[in-house]
Design a protein around this motif. Sequence first.
Motif, PDB file in Angstrom:
ATOM      1  N   GLY A  50       0.798  -1.216   0.000  1.00  0.00           N
ATOM      2  CA  GLY A  50       0.000   0.000   0.000  1.00  0.00           C
ATOM      3  C   GLY A  50       0.827   1.261   0.000  1.00  0.00           C
ATOM      4  N   ASP A  51       0.139   2.415   0.067  1.00  0.00           N
ATOM      5  CA  ASP A  51       0.814   3.689  -0.090  1.00  0.00           C
ATOM      6  C   ASP A  51       0.698   4.599   1.132  1.00  0.00           C
TER       7      ASP A  51
ATOM      8  N   GLY B 220      11.329   4.263   1.937  1.00  0.00           N
ATOM      9  CA  GLY B 220      11.486   3.999   0.509  1.00  0.00           C
ATOM     10  C   GLY B 220      11.186   2.558   0.142  1.00  0.00           C
ATOM     11  N   LYS B 221      11.344   1.655   1.112  1.00  0.00           N
ATOM     12  CA  LYS B 221      11.108   0.228   0.867  1.00  0.00           C
ATOM     13  C   LYS B 221       9.847  -0.280   1.571  1.00  0.00           C
TER      14      LYS B 221
END
Length: 114
Positions: free
Chosen positions: A25-26, A73-74
């Motif tokens: 997800g974001d 970032g990961k």
Amino acid sequence: VQLVESGGGLVQAGGSLRLSCAASGDIFSRSNMSWYRQPPGKQRELVATITTDRSASYVESVKGRFTISRDDGKNMVYLAMNNLKPEDTAIYYCSLRFRSVGSWGQGIQVTVSS
């Protein structure tokens, strides 16, 4: 949001393990992330939390031995565990919290032998 833990296992007292948790997800970068654990026959307890600004907090019993960190970032959160003790034996869960959204991983076993 799905959370998947990895890195658990069996270790001798005094040893180290590093748990990882991958999030889908974001919303990860906007979420506070935590590690919980549930020892055999006991209630689940909060072990460590890291906020979006990387402020970390720990339960007293793991201070100085465990370190929580994150890589936005990961979409990953980690729990480095050093000087492990038999009382650290538990199922460890990754948890995400963003406003009203909460999610848990399936849990991963950590066993510390004496």
